[in-house]
Design an enzyme around this catalytic site. Structure first.
Site, PDB file in Angstrom:
ATOM      1  N   GLY A  26      91.616  18.772  25.456  1.00  0.00           N
ATOM      2  CA  GLY A  26      90.714  17.818  24.815  1.00  0.00           C
ATOM      3  C   GLY A  26      90.286  18.223  23.422  1.00  0.00           C
ATOM      4  O   GLY A  26      90.552  19.354  22.965  1.00  0.00           O
ATOM      5  N   GLY A  43      93.433  25.127  20.553  1.00  0.00           N
ATOM      6  CA  GLY A  43      93.607  26.230  21.509  1.00  0.00           C
ATOM      7  C   GLY A  43      92.365  26.981  21.947  1.00  0.00           C
ATOM      8  O   GLY A  43      92.481  28.065  22.512  1.00  0.00           O
ATOM      9  N   SER A  70      95.560  20.155  17.120  1.00  0.00           N
ATOM     10  CA  SER A  70      96.890  19.595  16.840  1.00  0.00           C
ATOM     11  C   SER A  70      96.943  18.101  17.175  1.00  0.00           C
ATOM     12  O   SER A  70      97.884  17.417  16.809  1.00  0.00           O
ATOM     13  CB  SER A  70      97.943  20.345  17.666  1.00  0.00           C
ATOM     14  OG  SER A  70      97.649  20.172  19.044  1.00  0.00           O
ATOM     15  N   GLU A  71      95.923  17.619  17.882  1.00  0.00           N
ATOM     16  CA  GLU A  71      95.897  16.195  18.252  1.00  0.00           C
ATOM     17  C   GLU A  71      95.023  15.383  17.298  1.00  0.00           C
ATOM     18  O   GLU A  71      94.595  14.279  17.630  1.00  0.00           O
ATOM     19  CB  GLU A  71      95.417  16.050  19.702  1.00  0.00           C
ATOM     20  CG  GLU A  71      96.394  16.687  20.682  1.00  0.00           C
ATOM     21  CD  GLU A  71      95.984  16.528  22.141  1.00  0.00           C
ATOM     22  OE1 GLU A  71      96.879  16.405  22.981  1.00  0.00           O
ATOM     23  OE2 GLU A  71      94.778  16.535  22.435  1.00  0.00           O
ATOM     24  N   HIS A  90      88.269  13.034  23.071  1.00  0.00           N
ATOM     25  CA  HIS A  90      89.490  12.975  23.885  1.00  0.00           C
ATOM     26  C   HIS A  90      89.361  14.041  24.965  1.00  0.00           C
ATOM     27  O   HIS A  90      89.077  15.204  24.672  1.00  0.00           O
ATOM     28  CB  HIS A  90      90.725  13.219  23.016  1.00  0.00           C
ATOM     29  CG  HIS A  90      91.938  13.626  23.813  1.00  0.00           C
ATOM     30  ND1 HIS A  90      92.399  12.881  24.867  1.00  0.00           N
ATOM     31  CD2 HIS A  90      92.746  14.710  23.720  1.00  0.00           C
ATOM     32  CE1 HIS A  90      93.455  13.489  25.392  1.00  0.00           C
ATOM     33  NE2 HIS A  90      93.676  14.608  24.718  1.00  0.00           N
ATOM     34  N   HIS A  92      90.561  15.080  29.421  1.00  0.00           N
ATOM     35  CA  HIS A  92      91.577  14.907  30.466  1.00  0.00           C
ATOM     36  C   HIS A  92      90.903  14.593  31.802  1.00  0.00           C
ATOM     37  O   HIS A  92      90.960  15.407  32.736  1.00  0.00           O
ATOM     38  CB  HIS A  92      92.430  16.168  30.584  1.00  0.00           C
ATOM     39  CG  HIS A  92      93.328  16.409  29.413  1.00  0.00           C
ATOM     40  ND1 HIS A  92      94.296  17.396  29.401  1.00  0.00           N
ATOM     41  CD2 HIS A  92      93.433  15.799  28.208  1.00  0.00           C
ATOM     42  CE1 HIS A  92      94.936  17.381  28.239  1.00  0.00           C
ATOM     43  NE2 HIS A  92      94.418  16.416  27.494  1.00  0.00           N
ATOM     44  N   HIS A 156      98.449  11.630  30.325  1.00  0.00           N
ATOM     45  CA  HIS A 156      97.872  12.645  29.461  1.00  0.00           C
ATOM     46  C   HIS A 156      96.343  12.735  29.558  1.00  0.00           C
ATOM     47  O   HIS A 156      95.817  13.784  29.924  1.00  0.00           O
ATOM     48  CB  HIS A 156      98.298  12.349  28.015  1.00  0.00           C
ATOM     49  CG  HIS A 156      97.762  13.299  27.000  1.00  0.00           C
ATOM     50  ND1 HIS A 156      98.249  13.404  25.741  1.00  0.00           N
ATOM     51  CD2 HIS A 156      96.741  14.202  27.064  1.00  0.00           C
ATOM     52  CE1 HIS A 156      97.580  14.325  25.068  1.00  0.00           C
ATOM     53  NE2 HIS A 156      96.656  14.824  25.857  1.00  0.00           N
TER      54      HIS A 156
HETATM   55 ZN   LIG Z   1      95.048  16.034  25.381  1.00  0.00          ZN
END
Ligand SMILES: [Zn+2]
Length: 218
Positions: A26, A43, A70-71, A90, A92, A156
């Protein structure tokens, strides 16, 4: 600024505490202005983050400081398409993801049984799969914006945006809760209600006991 950063950390901890993500899953961002978007780093475990680790990017994806998620293109697509968006979460959420896994053709979460879904979020689309970290994450989301504030990302996770960080967080909490209720309802309906009951005389005695106890303190 410190307020924004502390609030992001608080939301990350809440997401972890409520099992809406695991480990480094997330990402959370808040738009301070067009040139400053605060976003969680790549990370890092969300439960143990501190506000020194947050990264800073611009609306056109320039990195000002830190190592952003990275998202981040997912977040930038939302800020680009939704002028009132000030925050994106975001995560999960397990039951929301499970719906997209179990029913691959599903275009949206079933919404016709629960008035709260229609009133609070409207339809919750299931956005076609995109590889995590890819440009497609943002591209696939764009056709659903700005009409939808809460969306499931196939296989995802889920993403929600808001005019405040609290609103974006609530979107994630809500999609998971709705997904969970729908799953429970289907399981119960298919279970044939075969609960084992207490013996009839035990039930009778318990009701008598209840009468003797009087006003039971719940
Ligand atoms: Zn994700």
């Amino acid at each position: 600024m410190e307020n924004i950063k502390n609030k992001i950390i608080e939301v990350c901890q809440r997401l972890h505490d409520r099992n809406l993500l695991a480990a480094a899953d997330g990402n959370v961002s808040v738009k301070e202005n067009d040139q400053t978007i605060w976003i969680t780093p790549t990370g890092q475990t969300k439960a143990f983050m501190n506000n020194q680790e947050l990264a800073q990017i611009t609306q056109d994806n320039k990195i000002i400081s830190g190592t952003p998620s990275s998202e981040r293109k997912l977040h930038l697509a939302i800020y680009r398409n939704c002028p009132t968006a000030k925050a994106v979460v975001h995560a999960h959420p397990p039951h929301a993801i499970a719906w997209s896994l179990a029913f691959g053709d599903l275009k949206e979460l079933p919404y016709k049984s629960l008035p709260e879904v229609i009133l609070a979020t409207g339809k919750i689309p299931i956005v076609p799969y995109a590889r995590p970290g890819s440009d497609e994450m943002g591209d696939n989301l764009s056709p659903f914006l700005p009409d939808h504030k809460v969306l499931i990302m196939q296989k995802h996770g889920a993403v929600a945006w808001g005019e405040t960080l609290d609103e974006a967080y609530r979107g994630i909490e809500r999609v998971e809760h709705i997904s969970y209720i729908l799953k429970l309802a289907i399981e119960l309906k298919n279970s044939k209600m075969n609960l084992e009951e207490l013996p009839a005389d035990e039930i009778k005695e318990l009701f008598e006991l209840r009468t003797q106890i009087g006003n039971y303190n719940l």
